[in-house]
Structure formats: C-alpha cells, structure tokens
Design a protein around this motif. Structure first.
Motif, PDB file in Angstrom:
ATOM      1  N   ARG A 109       0.839  -1.197   0.000  1.00 61.52           N
ATOM      2  CA  ARG A 109       0.000   0.000   0.000  1.00 61.52           C
ATOM      3  C   ARG A 109       0.872   1.242   0.000  1.00 61.52           C
ATOM      4  N   LEU A 139      -3.772   3.519  -2.276  1.00 62.35           N
ATOM      5  CA  LEU A 139      -4.021   2.455  -3.247  1.00 62.35           C
ATOM      6  C   LEU A 139      -3.216   1.239  -2.824  1.00 62.35           C
ATOM      7  N   PHE A 181      -1.369  -2.454  -4.200  1.00 67.37           N
ATOM      8  CA  PHE A 181      -0.828  -3.044  -5.424  1.00 67.37           C
ATOM      9  C   PHE A 181      -0.089  -4.329  -5.078  1.00 67.37           C
ATOM     10  N   ILE A 209      -2.126  -2.526  -9.796  1.00 69.59           N
ATOM     11  CA  ILE A 209      -2.919  -1.847  -8.767  1.00 69.59           C
ATOM     12  C   ILE A 209      -4.211  -2.643  -8.599  1.00 69.59           C
ATOM     13  N   ARG A 220      -2.937   0.962 -14.668  1.00 73.33           N
ATOM     14  CA  ARG A 220      -2.838   0.236 -13.405  1.00 73.33           C
ATOM     15  C   ARG A 220      -2.033  -1.043 -13.504  1.00 73.33           C
ATOM     16  N   MET A 271       1.757   5.772 -10.182  1.00 76.25           N
ATOM     17  CA  MET A 271       1.045   5.656  -8.906  1.00 76.25           C
ATOM     18  C   MET A 271       0.706   7.030  -8.345  1.00 76.25           C
ATOM     19  N   TYR A 323      -2.159   8.137 -10.264  1.00 77.08           N
ATOM     20  CA  TYR A 323      -3.321   7.341  -9.868  1.00 77.08           C
ATOM     21  C   TYR A 323      -3.904   7.859  -8.561  1.00 77.08           C
TER      22      TYR A 323
END
Length: 416
Positions: free
Chosen positions: A189, A197, A199, A259, A269, A290, A293
């Motif tokens: 995270r 997010l 991943f 992600i 992602r 990221m 994102y």
C-alpha cells in the motif's frame, strides 16, 4: 513375451475393422477388458448391433477419431498370454514398435539473466527479502512472503533476487516522491493522506499438459492392472485418481505490478515484462503512474464527498419540509381553537342577553345555568388574552422569530 503396444490410432482402426470379440481373442484378452482399455484411452468403439446392421447392408455411422492432449493416452500396453494373431493385428503392433512414439521433453520456463543480489535493502521490504531468500520452494518451484510486514509475494525460486531488486528500486522511487511503501502481508500500500491504493507484484504462470515420467507411467499401468484384477473379483474402488496430474503450473519468470483496488477511469494500473521491456526499466514510470493514480483517487473521493454532502442536504431539506408541514397543521389547530373560543363567547353572550329580562323570576336550576354561562365566558375570555396566547405559542414554537425549520442556504447563496 513383451506386452503388446499400440497407438490410439492403431487401436481405433482395429476396433472399427472387425467385431471386438475377434480382436480381443487375437490379443489374448476378453472383449470386456478390450472395451475398458478403449474407454480408458478415450477411443470410440462401435455400438451394439453395429456389425449386424453393416452385414445386412443397412447404413451405419462410424464415430470420428479425435486426438487428445494427454501423451499418456497415446500409449496402449496390452498384457495377455501368447495367442495366434491375425495379419492386421500383427501389422498394427509391429508398426507401433518400429515407429515407437517418443514422448516430448518437459517444457522449460523462460530464463532471465542472473541478477546481482541487492546488499543494502530498503527497510520497507527488508522482511520480505529475508523471507524470500530463506524460503524453501514448493512442488511448483515457488516461494512466498505473505506474513505480517511482508509484501505478499509468490514467485519462482529463480526470480527471487530479481523481485527483491525491483521492490527495492520501487520503494526508493516512491520515497523520492514523498510516498511510502507499506507491506501489509498480502498486498502493498502507498498513499497521500486519506487517499491510498494497494498493489501487488505477480508472476505470470502457464498451465501446460503434464508430461508423465517413466516412473509415473509405470505406476499408472500398475494401478490400471490392479483395477482390472479387482473388477474381475467384484471389488470396486471409487474416487481413484490417476498416478500423475493432468496439468502442470509453470513459472514463466515474467513479472508485473498491478494496482488491485480503487479503479480510476483512464489511469494505467498494470506494468509488466514485455518482449522489449523489463519491469526494472519501468520503475520511474511506475512511481509516476502511482502518483497520478492517487490524484485520480483523490478526485474520485472528493466527487463522492460532494455527492454525499448534496445527498445529506437534500435529506435535510426533505426532513424540514415534513416538519413545516406538521407545524402548519398544529398552527391551524391552535388558531382554530381560539376562533372556536371566540365564537362560543359570542353565542353565550347572546344567550345571556336574551335571558336577562326573565332572570329575576327564574327557578334555581335556570339561575345556576346562567351563572355557569357567565363563568364559562370569563374562562374563554382569559384564554384569548394576548399574554396567555403568546405563552402558548412560545411553548409550542408555532411562530418563532427565527424560523428553525427554514431550508438551509446552498453553498455561495445568501440565506433568505
């Protein structure tokens, strides 16, 4: 004498060339055993009455032959006592022995160049690196690190040092952008404030048909012969499995970062190995991706919060409208009671005025009634005094100076 060996195709041609009872006799086994062999190797056989219809000239249909993906099905070994065989059977057996199908070799996973081990590891992935380096590979050659404080990695043993190098580089690239990599056991995270997010780093696997070894084929043959012997004795076993698996899961060594939550429309992602690129060369792009994102996650959160705020405002307005409607009913009832009291006073006063000339000579009951009417008028008049009415209105909040049931103003609008 060695056991007879045939291919599936050769056996198919035999069982469709003459009745199975004749072929079984020539092979030195029963027709029931021959049918079981055909079923086990997925070879279609003529149905009941096929040869009778064919000899009588009636139309018959031969089931088409299909190849199988399992190499073990291609080899048919028949154990039986020596017996005279027809030329067709001898020809099929000899043809197989001459050509003897060679089993293909086991496929090898894609090989990547060796990676120099990372010596100074970023603290956020140090526990993961330690777990991967100490882990013992499972049957499929994979090791994992998914305990507390680990990154949730499961890769082939040959990819361990490459995975550690990628995670170390990613942790440092995120740190350079004021982001931290948090290992959470099964996932990783990162985030900015309230916006995060998750991943994962994954390895692509392939499912391929299992190529049995000589030992596995021998064990499977022993199992089948044991089953046939038990069947002749009336002993049935259920739930048996083949001596080797149908498929193998192959570790390809191809890595990717994905992600796993917080879907953001239009944002990339997934980053992975390709024909001309390697994940190690995409670290800066992944870190920037990221960060972008997370900006999308923030915009999505703020949009959701705006929607929630608008929904709560609409709910508040609906509740206030219901409260105003209820207050309006109570207002009407209150004023209605005052109007009824005033009307009753007028009626009683008119009645007393009509009865006043006759009052001196009225019987006691009438006199007491008139006295009650006068008392009733005084009570009703007291209920209509402004001070009393104001106190009742204040207690019930029917006409407050500041209306607490008015709709709240929208953002940027002046209150009415």
């Amino acid at each position: 004498m060695l056991p007879d060996q045939l291919t599936r195709r050769a056996m198919y041609d035999l069982v469709w060339s003459k009745p199975m009872t004749k072929i079984a006799a020539e092979l030195g086994i029963s027709d029931v055993a021959l049918k079981k062999i055909c079923d086990r190797h997925r070879i279609p056989t003529p149905g009941r009455g096929y040869w009778a219809r064919k000899e009588s000239g009636q139309p018959v249909k031969q089931v088409r032959f299909y190849a199988t993906a399992d190499p073990a099905d291609e080899q048919i070994v028949i154990h039986g006592p020596p017996a005279p065989r027809s030329p067709a059977v001898r020809e099929a057996i000899e043809d197989h022995r001459k050509r003897h199908v060679v089993r293909p070799s086991r496929p090898k996973p894609i090989e990547f160049e060796p990676v120099e081990p990372v010596r100074i590891i970023h603290p956020s992935i140090a526990r993961t690196a330690q777990a991967l380096r100490r882990a013992k590979p499972g049957p499929d050659g994979a090791v994992s690190a998914s305990g507390e404080g680990e990154c949730g990695i499961e890769v082939g043993i040959t990819s361990v040092e490459r995975v550690i190098r990628i995670l170390d580089a990613l942790a440092r690239a995120l740190e350079a952008r004021d982001l931290a990599l948090h290992a959470e056991g099964r996932l990783m995270r990162t985030g900015i404030g309230r916006d995060t997010l998750t991943f994962a780093l994954i390895e692509r696997t392939e499912t391929r048909p299992h190529i049995p070894t000589d030992a596995e084929l021998a064990e499977e043959e022993r199992r089948l012969r044991r089953n046939e012997r038990n069947a002749r004795l009336g002993l049935w076993e259920y739930g048996q499995k083949r001596a080797y698996p149908e498929t193998d899961t192959m570790r390809t060594g191809e890595l990717g970062i994905r992600i796993t939550d917080q879907y953001v429309t239009g944002a990339r992602r997934v980053w992975k190995d390709g024909k001309t690129q390697r994940l190690e060369n995409l670290i800066e792009e992944i870190a920037d991706g990221m960060l972008l994102y997370l900006a999308g996650v923030k915009a999505r959160r703020e949009e959701h919060e705006r929607w929630q705020q608008e929904w709560r405002l609409q709910e508040q307005r609906r509740a206030l409208a219901r409260a105003r409607e209820e207050r309006e009913k109570r207002r009407q009832e209150f004023v209605g009671r005052l109007a009824a009291a005033a009307a009753e006073i007028s009626q009683l006063e008119g009645f007393l005025e009509r009865m006043q000339p006759k009052r001196p000579g009225c019987p006691g009951e009438v006199a007491r009634m008139l006295a009650w009417a006068e008392s009733r008028i005084r009570v009703l008049q007291a209920s209509l005094e402004p001070q009393g009415v104001a106190a009742a209105l204040a207690e019930q909040k029917l006409f407050p100076e500041a209306d607490d049931l008015a709709d709240p103003p929208r953002d940027g609008a002046d209150p009415a």
